[in-house]
Write a protein that holds these residues in place. Sequence first.
Motif, PDB file in Angstrom:
ATOM      1  N   ALA A   5      -7.527  -1.882  -6.552  1.00  0.00           N
ATOM      2  CA  ALA A   5      -7.563  -3.132  -5.791  1.00  0.00           C
ATOM      3  C   ALA A   5      -6.823  -2.969  -4.461  1.00  0.00           C
ATOM      4  CB  ALA A   5      -6.954  -4.268  -6.601  1.00  0.00           C
ATOM      5  N   HIS A   6      -5.756  -2.198  -4.452  1.00  0.00           N
ATOM      6  CA  HIS A   6      -4.981  -1.974  -3.224  1.00  0.00           C
ATOM      7  C   HIS A   6      -5.799  -1.182  -2.194  1.00  0.00           C
ATOM      8  CE1 HIS A   6      -1.417  -1.994  -0.821  1.00  0.00           C
ATOM      9  NE2 HIS A   6      -1.100  -0.728  -1.003  1.00  0.00           N
ATOM     10  N   GLN A   7      -6.773  -0.416  -2.655  1.00  0.00           N
ATOM     11  CA  GLN A   7      -7.651   0.313  -1.742  1.00  0.00           C
ATOM     12  C   GLN A   7      -8.771  -0.582  -1.213  1.00  0.00           C
ATOM     13  OE1 GLN A   7      -6.512   3.367  -0.909  1.00  0.00           O
ATOM     14  NE2 GLN A   7      -4.933   2.769  -2.371  1.00  0.00           N
ATOM     15  N   VAL A   8      -9.121  -1.625  -1.954  1.00  0.00           N
ATOM     16  CA  VAL A   8     -10.249  -2.501  -1.641  1.00  0.00           C
ATOM     17  C   VAL A   8      -9.822  -3.751  -0.859  1.00  0.00           C
ATOM     18  CG1 VAL A   8     -11.996  -3.989  -2.731  1.00  0.00           C
ATOM     19  CG2 VAL A   8     -11.566  -1.706  -3.644  1.00  0.00           C
ATOM     20  N   CYS A   9      -8.654  -4.288  -1.161  1.00  0.00           N
ATOM     21  CA  CYS A   9      -8.204  -5.569  -0.605  1.00  0.00           C
ATOM     22  C   CYS A   9      -8.113  -5.525   0.926  1.00  0.00           C
ATOM     23  CB  CYS A   9      -6.835  -5.919  -1.188  1.00  0.00           C
ATOM     24  SG  CYS A   9      -6.104  -7.415  -0.494  1.00  0.00           S
ATOM     25  N   PRO A  10      -8.737  -6.470   1.618  1.00  0.00           N
ATOM     26  CA  PRO A  10      -8.674  -6.499   3.083  1.00  0.00           C
ATOM     27  C   PRO A  10      -7.251  -6.613   3.629  1.00  0.00           C
ATOM     28  CG  PRO A  10     -10.392  -7.988   2.306  1.00  0.00           C
ATOM     29  CD  PRO A  10      -9.642  -7.515   1.096  1.00  0.00           C
ATOM     30  N   TYR A  11      -6.401  -7.378   2.966  1.00  0.00           N
ATOM     31  CA  TYR A  11      -5.010  -7.490   3.428  1.00  0.00           C
ATOM     32  C   TYR A  11      -4.292  -6.154   3.268  1.00  0.00           C
ATOM     33  CZ  TYR A  11      -4.763 -12.607   4.019  1.00  0.00           C
ATOM     34  OH  TYR A  11      -4.915 -13.904   4.451  1.00  0.00           O
ATOM     35  N   SER A  12      -4.536  -5.467   2.154  1.00  0.00           N
ATOM     36  CA  SER A  12      -3.920  -4.152   1.953  1.00  0.00           C
ATOM     37  C   SER A  12      -4.399  -3.178   3.016  1.00  0.00           C
ATOM     38  CB  SER A  12      -4.261  -3.604   0.562  1.00  0.00           C
ATOM     39  OG  SER A  12      -3.658  -4.379  -0.450  1.00  0.00           O
ATOM     40  N   ASN A  13      -5.694  -3.220   3.323  1.00  0.00           N
ATOM     41  CA  ASN A  13      -6.228  -2.326   4.348  1.00  0.00           C
ATOM     42  C   ASN A  13      -5.667  -2.663   5.724  1.00  0.00           C
ATOM     43  OD1 ASN A  13      -7.753  -0.743   2.596  1.00  0.00           O
ATOM     44  ND2 ASN A  13      -9.470  -2.145   2.663  1.00  0.00           N
ATOM     45  N   ALA A  14      -5.432  -3.944   5.991  1.00  0.00           N
ATOM     46  CA  ALA A  14      -4.894  -4.352   7.288  1.00  0.00           C
ATOM     47  C   ALA A  14      -3.428  -3.982   7.449  1.00  0.00           C
ATOM     48  CB  ALA A  14      -5.066  -5.862   7.477  1.00  0.00           C
ATOM     49  N   THR A  15      -2.681  -4.001   6.349  1.00  0.00           N
ATOM     50  CA  THR A  15      -1.238  -3.749   6.439  1.00  0.00           C
ATOM     51  C   THR A  15      -0.863  -2.288   6.199  1.00  0.00           C
ATOM     52  OG1 THR A  15      -0.942  -4.326   4.090  1.00  0.00           O
ATOM     53  CG2 THR A  15      -0.653  -6.107   5.712  1.00  0.00           C
ATOM     54  N   ARG A  16      -1.757  -1.519   5.597  1.00  0.00           N
ATOM     55  CA  ARG A  16      -1.431  -0.138   5.220  1.00  0.00           C
ATOM     56  C   ARG A  16      -0.933   0.662   6.418  1.00  0.00           C
ATOM     57  NH1 ARG A  16      -5.653   0.760   2.655  1.00  0.00           N
ATOM     58  NH2 ARG A  16      -4.770   0.243   0.644  1.00  0.00           N
ATOM     59  N   GLY A  17       0.251   1.233   6.282  1.00  0.00           N
ATOM     60  CA  GLY A  17       0.828   2.052   7.330  1.00  0.00           C
ATOM     61  C   GLY A  17       1.514   1.231   8.407  1.00  0.00           C
ATOM     62  N   ASN A  18       1.443  -0.094   8.329  1.00  0.00           N
ATOM     63  CA  ASN A  18       2.050  -0.947   9.342  1.00  0.00           C
ATOM     64  C   ASN A  18       3.313  -1.655   8.853  1.00  0.00           C
ATOM     65  OD1 ASN A  18      -0.046  -0.553  11.309  1.00  0.00           O
ATOM     66  ND2 ASN A  18      -1.331  -1.832  10.027  1.00  0.00           N
ATOM     67  N   ILE A  19       3.325  -2.029   7.592  1.00  0.00           N
ATOM     68  CA  ILE A  19       4.484  -2.706   7.017  1.00  0.00           C
ATOM     69  C   ILE A  19       4.703  -2.168   5.605  1.00  0.00           C
ATOM     70  CG2 ILE A  19       4.080  -4.825   8.342  1.00  0.00           C
ATOM     71  CD1 ILE A  19       3.094  -6.126   5.692  1.00  0.00           C
ATOM     72  N   PRO A  20       5.930  -2.275   5.106  1.00  0.00           N
ATOM     73  CA  PRO A  20       6.160  -1.882   3.711  1.00  0.00           C
ATOM     74  C   PRO A  20       5.508  -2.883   2.755  1.00  0.00           C
ATOM     75  CG  PRO A  20       8.237  -1.975   4.945  1.00  0.00           C
ATOM     76  CD  PRO A  20       7.179  -2.588   5.807  1.00  0.00           C
ATOM     77  N   VAL A  21       4.741  -2.365   1.817  1.00  0.00           N
ATOM     78  CA  VAL A  21       4.129  -3.186   0.763  1.00  0.00           C
ATOM     79  C   VAL A  21       4.496  -2.544  -0.562  1.00  0.00           C
ATOM     80  CG1 VAL A  21       1.979  -4.021  -0.269  1.00  0.00           C
ATOM     81  CG2 VAL A  21       2.213  -3.938   2.224  1.00  0.00           C
ATOM     82  N   THR A  22       5.184  -3.308  -1.418  1.00  0.00           N
ATOM     83  CA  THR A  22       5.590  -2.815  -2.728  1.00  0.00           C
ATOM     84  C   THR A  22       4.857  -3.617  -3.784  1.00  0.00           C
ATOM     85  OG1 THR A  22       7.792  -2.293  -1.870  1.00  0.00           O
ATOM     86  CG2 THR A  22       7.556  -2.425  -4.267  1.00  0.00           C
ATOM     87  N   LEU A  23       4.144  -2.911  -4.660  1.00  0.00           N
ATOM     88  CA  LEU A  23       3.429  -3.539  -5.763  1.00  0.00           C
ATOM     89  C   LEU A  23       4.122  -3.173  -7.063  1.00  0.00           C
ATOM     90  CD1 LEU A  23      -0.212  -2.618  -4.649  1.00  0.00           C
ATOM     91  CD2 LEU A  23       1.038  -4.747  -4.197  1.00  0.00           C
ATOM     92  N   THR A  24       4.475  -4.183  -7.840  1.00  0.00           N
ATOM     93  CA  THR A  24       5.162  -3.973  -9.109  1.00  0.00           C
ATOM     94  C   THR A  24       4.334  -4.626 -10.206  1.00  0.00           C
ATOM     95  OG1 THR A  24       7.309  -4.040  -7.994  1.00  0.00           O
ATOM     96  CG2 THR A  24       7.316  -4.353 -10.389  1.00  0.00           C
ATOM     97  N   ILE A  25       4.158  -3.903 -11.293  1.00  0.00           N
ATOM     98  CA  ILE A  25       3.448  -4.454 -12.443  1.00  0.00           C
ATOM     99  C   ILE A  25       4.491  -4.989 -13.406  1.00  0.00           C
ATOM    100  CG2 ILE A  25       1.948  -3.914 -14.396  1.00  0.00           C
ATOM    101  CD1 ILE A  25       0.795  -1.628 -12.537  1.00  0.00           C
ATOM    102  N   ALA A  26       4.360  -6.275 -13.736  1.00  0.00           N
ATOM    103  CA  ALA A  26       5.334  -6.924 -14.626  1.00  0.00           C
ATOM    104  C   ALA A  26       5.116  -6.518 -16.061  1.00  0.00           C
ATOM    105  CB  ALA A  26       5.222  -8.439 -14.476  1.00  0.00           C
TER     106      ALA A  26
END
Length: 142
Positions: A121-142
């Motif tokens: 999903a992180h490879q597909v999501c438009p927001y993830s694609n827009a932010t990748r390499g630009n801001i830190p994004v941390t995904l945690t599975i609960a």
Amino acid sequence: MPTPLDKVVYTARARTTGGREGSSRTDDGLLEVKLTPPKAMGGAGTGTNPEQLFASGYSACFMGAMKHVAGMKKIAVPADAAIDAEVDIGPIPQGFGIAVRMTIHLPGMDRAVVEDLVHTAHQVCPYSNATRGNIPVTLTIA
């Protein structure tokens, strides 16, 4: 180099006046928000701020991406799936920056399946694609 869209399927339109101390309204009138800086940034904290809107938008989009990927993989996302999104803002050398943390809750699913679903999903999501390499994004599975 940004990847151009193959085709535009939808365009969201909003008009904002007054910046962080103003208002924003979509062209269809379905979203209209009063904007104020949070108290932590010296504001009254009586309205919505851009970071809250970003947290809501990114987490909703990411949930949609997970459902899309799950459908392709023929697996079901639980009805009580949820994402807790946090968007930080703070100074960087060039001005201000943001960072995103999302905690993904997919109760009852096998951990390995969830990890694959979130990664894809992180490879597909438009927001993830827009932010990748630009801001830190941390995904945690609960």
